[in-house]
Scaffold this motif. Sequence first.
Motif, PDB file in Angstrom:
ATOM      1  N   THR A 173      37.840  45.855  11.905  1.00  0.00           N
ATOM      2  CA  THR A 173      37.449  45.139  13.117  1.00  0.00           C
ATOM      3  C   THR A 173      35.957  44.842  13.113  1.00  0.00           C
ATOM      4  O   THR A 173      35.529  43.762  13.531  1.00  0.00           O
ATOM      5  CB  THR A 173      37.826  45.948  14.371  1.00  0.00           C
ATOM      6  OG1 THR A 173      39.195  46.352  14.297  1.00  0.00           O
ATOM      7  CG2 THR A 173      37.635  45.107  15.627  1.00  0.00           C
ATOM      8  N   ALA A 174      35.158  45.789  12.626  1.00  0.00           N
ATOM      9  CA  ALA A 174      33.709  45.569  12.528  1.00  0.00           C
ATOM     10  C   ALA A 174      33.405  44.401  11.598  1.00  0.00           C
ATOM     11  O   ALA A 174      32.578  43.525  11.920  1.00  0.00           O
ATOM     12  CB  ALA A 174      33.012  46.835  12.039  1.00  0.00           C
ATOM     13  N   LEU A 175      34.061  44.371  10.447  1.00  0.00           N
ATOM     14  CA  LEU A 175      33.829  43.272   9.498  1.00  0.00           C
ATOM     15  C   LEU A 175      34.304  41.945  10.076  1.00  0.00           C
ATOM     16  O   LEU A 175      33.655  40.906   9.870  1.00  0.00           O
ATOM     17  CB  LEU A 175      34.533  43.569   8.185  1.00  0.00           C
ATOM     18  CG  LEU A 175      33.924  44.700   7.350  1.00  0.00           C
ATOM     19  CD1 LEU A 175      34.800  44.999   6.129  1.00  0.00           C
ATOM     20  CD2 LEU A 175      32.509  44.348   6.911  1.00  0.00           C
ATOM     21  N   LEU A 176      35.433  41.958  10.785  1.00  0.00           N
ATOM     22  CA  LEU A 176      35.922  40.732  11.415  1.00  0.00           C
ATOM     23  C   LEU A 176      34.893  40.171  12.385  1.00  0.00           C
ATOM     24  O   LEU A 176      34.599  38.972  12.383  1.00  0.00           O
ATOM     25  CB  LEU A 176      37.244  41.003  12.132  1.00  0.00           C
ATOM     26  CG  LEU A 176      37.809  39.839  12.959  1.00  0.00           C
ATOM     27  CD1 LEU A 176      38.077  38.624  12.072  1.00  0.00           C
ATOM     28  CD2 LEU A 176      39.088  40.267  13.677  1.00  0.00           C
ATOM     29  N   LEU A 177      34.319  41.035  13.211  1.00  0.00           N
ATOM     30  CA  LEU A 177      33.317  40.565  14.182  1.00  0.00           C
ATOM     31  C   LEU A 177      32.034  40.129  13.506  1.00  0.00           C
ATOM     32  O   LEU A 177      31.366  39.183  13.961  1.00  0.00           O
ATOM     33  CB  LEU A 177      33.034  41.648  15.222  1.00  0.00           C
ATOM     34  CG  LEU A 177      33.858  41.576  16.508  1.00  0.00           C
ATOM     35  CD1 LEU A 177      33.489  40.318  17.325  1.00  0.00           C
ATOM     36  CD2 LEU A 177      35.359  41.577  16.231  1.00  0.00           C
ATOM     37  N   ALA A 178      31.677  40.794  12.405  1.00  0.00           N
ATOM     38  CA  ALA A 178      30.504  40.362  11.651  1.00  0.00           C
ATOM     39  C   ALA A 178      30.731  38.969  11.070  1.00  0.00           C
ATOM     40  O   ALA A 178      29.808  38.133  11.055  1.00  0.00           O
ATOM     41  CB  ALA A 178      30.195  41.364  10.538  1.00  0.00           C
ATOM     42  N   ILE A 179      31.939  38.710  10.610  1.00  0.00           N
ATOM     43  CA  ILE A 179      32.274  37.384  10.083  1.00  0.00           C
ATOM     44  C   ILE A 179      32.224  36.340  11.202  1.00  0.00           C
ATOM     45  O   ILE A 179      31.641  35.261  11.043  1.00  0.00           O
ATOM     46  CB  ILE A 179      33.670  37.404   9.435  1.00  0.00           C
ATOM     47  CG1 ILE A 179      33.652  38.264   8.170  1.00  0.00           C
ATOM     48  CG2 ILE A 179      34.134  35.983   9.103  1.00  0.00           C
ATOM     49  CD1 ILE A 179      35.039  38.620   7.663  1.00  0.00           C
ATOM     50  N   GLY A 193      47.896  48.500   8.598  1.00  0.00           N
ATOM     51  CA  GLY A 193      48.619  47.394   9.216  1.00  0.00           C
ATOM     52  C   GLY A 193      47.699  46.240   9.534  1.00  0.00           C
ATOM     53  O   GLY A 193      48.159  45.154   9.881  1.00  0.00           O
ATOM     54  N   ALA A 194      46.378  46.486   9.454  1.00  0.00           N
ATOM     55  CA  ALA A 194      45.364  45.450   9.709  1.00  0.00           C
ATOM     56  C   ALA A 194      45.580  44.775  11.062  1.00  0.00           C
ATOM     57  O   ALA A 194      45.645  43.555  11.159  1.00  0.00           O
ATOM     58  CB  ALA A 194      45.346  44.418   8.578  1.00  0.00           C
ATOM     59  N   HIS A 195      45.667  45.585  12.109  1.00  0.00           N
ATOM     60  CA  HIS A 195      45.835  45.028  13.449  1.00  0.00           C
ATOM     61  C   HIS A 195      44.545  44.383  13.942  1.00  0.00           C
ATOM     62  O   HIS A 195      44.543  43.224  14.359  1.00  0.00           O
ATOM     63  CB  HIS A 195      46.262  46.119  14.432  1.00  0.00           C
ATOM     64  CG  HIS A 195      47.583  46.733  14.115  1.00  0.00           C
ATOM     65  ND1 HIS A 195      48.165  47.709  14.902  1.00  0.00           N
ATOM     66  CD2 HIS A 195      48.456  46.544  13.079  1.00  0.00           C
ATOM     67  CE1 HIS A 195      49.321  48.074  14.390  1.00  0.00           C
ATOM     68  NE2 HIS A 195      49.516  47.390  13.272  1.00  0.00           N
ATOM     69  N   PHE A 196      43.474  45.153  13.979  1.00  0.00           N
ATOM     70  CA  PHE A 196      42.147  44.702  14.431  1.00  0.00           C
ATOM     71  C   PHE A 196      42.176  44.112  15.847  1.00  0.00           C
ATOM     72  O   PHE A 196      41.270  43.368  16.228  1.00  0.00           O
ATOM     73  CB  PHE A 196      41.543  43.657  13.476  1.00  0.00           C
ATOM     74  CG  PHE A 196      41.652  43.992  12.020  1.00  0.00           C
ATOM     75  CD1 PHE A 196      41.489  45.299  11.564  1.00  0.00           C
ATOM     76  CD2 PHE A 196      41.926  43.000  11.094  1.00  0.00           C
ATOM     77  CE1 PHE A 196      41.591  45.611  10.208  1.00  0.00           C
ATOM     78  CE2 PHE A 196      42.030  43.304   9.735  1.00  0.00           C
ATOM     79  CZ  PHE A 196      41.866  44.612   9.295  1.00  0.00           C
ATOM     80  N   ASN A 197      43.192  44.440  16.616  1.00  0.00           N
ATOM     81  CA  ASN A 197      43.416  43.767  17.895  1.00  0.00           C
ATOM     82  C   ASN A 197      44.326  44.633  18.772  1.00  0.00           C
ATOM     83  O   ASN A 197      45.464  44.925  18.380  1.00  0.00           O
ATOM     84  CB  ASN A 197      44.078  42.404  17.621  1.00  0.00           C
ATOM     85  CG  ASN A 197      44.242  41.560  18.859  1.00  0.00           C
ATOM     86  OD1 ASN A 197      44.295  42.050  19.973  1.00  0.00           O
ATOM     87  ND2 ASN A 197      44.347  40.253  18.655  1.00  0.00           N
ATOM     88  N   PRO A 198      43.866  45.043  19.955  1.00  0.00           N
ATOM     89  CA  PRO A 198      44.681  45.898  20.818  1.00  0.00           C
ATOM     90  C   PRO A 198      46.040  45.316  21.192  1.00  0.00           C
ATOM     91  O   PRO A 198      47.014  46.059  21.324  1.00  0.00           O
ATOM     92  CB  PRO A 198      43.794  46.086  22.056  1.00  0.00           C
ATOM     93  CG  PRO A 198      42.396  45.938  21.535  1.00  0.00           C
ATOM     94  CD  PRO A 198      42.494  44.865  20.487  1.00  0.00           C
ATOM     95  N   VAL A 199      46.125  43.986  21.373  1.00  0.00           N
ATOM     96  CA  VAL A 199      47.428  43.433  21.766  1.00  0.00           C
ATOM     97  C   VAL A 199      48.406  43.436  20.591  1.00  0.00           C
ATOM     98  O   VAL A 199      49.624  43.545  20.789  1.00  0.00           O
ATOM     99  CB  VAL A 199      47.296  42.010  22.378  1.00  0.00           C
ATOM    100  CG1 VAL A 199      46.451  42.045  23.640  1.00  0.00           C
ATOM    101  CG2 VAL A 199      46.753  41.001  21.390  1.00  0.00           C
ATOM    102  N   VAL A 200      47.899  43.341  19.377  1.00  0.00           N
ATOM    103  CA  VAL A 200      48.765  43.453  18.202  1.00  0.00           C
ATOM    104  C   VAL A 200      49.285  44.887  18.085  1.00  0.00           C
ATOM    105  O   VAL A 200      50.474  45.112  17.832  1.00  0.00           O
ATOM    106  CB  VAL A 200      48.017  43.042  16.918  1.00  0.00           C
ATOM    107  CG1 VAL A 200      48.875  43.326  15.678  1.00  0.00           C
ATOM    108  CG2 VAL A 200      47.647  41.562  16.974  1.00  0.00           C
ATOM    109  N   GLY A 256      34.686  49.393  16.751  1.00  0.00           N
ATOM    110  CA  GLY A 256      34.405  48.612  15.560  1.00  0.00           C
ATOM    111  C   GLY A 256      33.909  47.214  15.894  1.00  0.00           C
ATOM    112  O   GLY A 256      33.000  46.695  15.228  1.00  0.00           O
ATOM    113  N   ALA A 257      34.498  46.599  16.910  1.00  0.00           N
ATOM    114  CA  ALA A 257      34.083  45.250  17.297  1.00  0.00           C
ATOM    115  C   ALA A 257      32.620  45.223  17.732  1.00  0.00           C
ATOM    116  O   ALA A 257      31.854  44.340  17.331  1.00  0.00           O
ATOM    117  CB  ALA A 257      34.985  44.735  18.414  1.00  0.00           C
ATOM    118  N   ALA A 293      39.285  43.368  22.403  1.00  0.00           N
ATOM    119  CA  ALA A 293      38.129  44.001  21.761  1.00  0.00           C
ATOM    120  C   ALA A 293      37.097  42.957  21.353  1.00  0.00           C
ATOM    121  O   ALA A 293      35.887  43.156  21.496  1.00  0.00           O
ATOM    122  CB  ALA A 293      38.578  44.809  20.545  1.00  0.00           C
ATOM    123  N   VAL A 294      37.572  41.831  20.851  1.00  0.00           N
ATOM    124  CA  VAL A 294      36.685  40.729  20.474  1.00  0.00           C
ATOM    125  C   VAL A 294      35.968  40.171  21.697  1.00  0.00           C
ATOM    126  O   VAL A 294      34.763  39.905  21.663  1.00  0.00           O
ATOM    127  CB  VAL A 294      37.480  39.616  19.759  1.00  0.00           C
ATOM    128  CG1 VAL A 294      36.669  38.318  19.684  1.00  0.00           C
ATOM    129  CG2 VAL A 294      37.870  40.060  18.359  1.00  0.00           C
TER     130      VAL A 294
END
Length: 213
Positions: free
Chosen positions: A11-17, A60-67, A92-93, A171-172
């Motif tokens: 999630t941290a890397l996703l937000l950095a991207i 599972g690579a959710h990176f998202n509370p709703v997932v 992480g976000a 989270a995003v």
Amino acid sequence: MKSYLTEFIGTALLLAIVAGSGNMGETLGAGNAAVALLGNSIATGAGLFVLIVLLGPISGAHFNPVVSLMFWKLGHLDMKKMFGYWGCQFAGAIAGIWLTHLMFSLPIIQESTKVRTGVGIWVSEIISTLVLLSVIRIGDQEAKDKVPMLVALTVTAGYWFTSSTFFTNPAVALARSFTNTFVGIAPIDVYGFWVAEMFAALLMVGLFCRSKR
């Protein structure tokens, strides 16, 4: 612990991207919002594909509370692990946003002033979240090996066909309120996004997801 750490780092890397490409696009585009959004959407889709392929087998690579909520409803997670994932995703976000500020020599602590509100925006987030969860749900059933590509392309397209630019992630939304860059959202507007996203998630899990427990 490995899966929790993976959700935090992913999630941290996703937000950095997301934040880094948005800031780079705005800078190189000299204020041209279309150029900035193009760079932002392509980088996000590409990065998301890589993250899901590499980290999916671990957490599972959710990176998202709703997932995570949807997969809890389907019986793939117990409630304790779902809440653990939520904590890692939110933390992480925010860490990803701060990492971006550090990389671009920006003030670490910021607050966004970018207004993102209104009925159209909220409806957009409801539709966006339903689309994302449907793609993941159907992909998981019918084309499991193609889920990373399906999600990445959906998010890339979502930046352009929705007025909210396809946040689809509580989270995003929170983390982006901590950056006054291209991808920011005013803190007061986060609540509208949360309500829309959670409404869509609850609708999805209530009507279309049956537990395998």
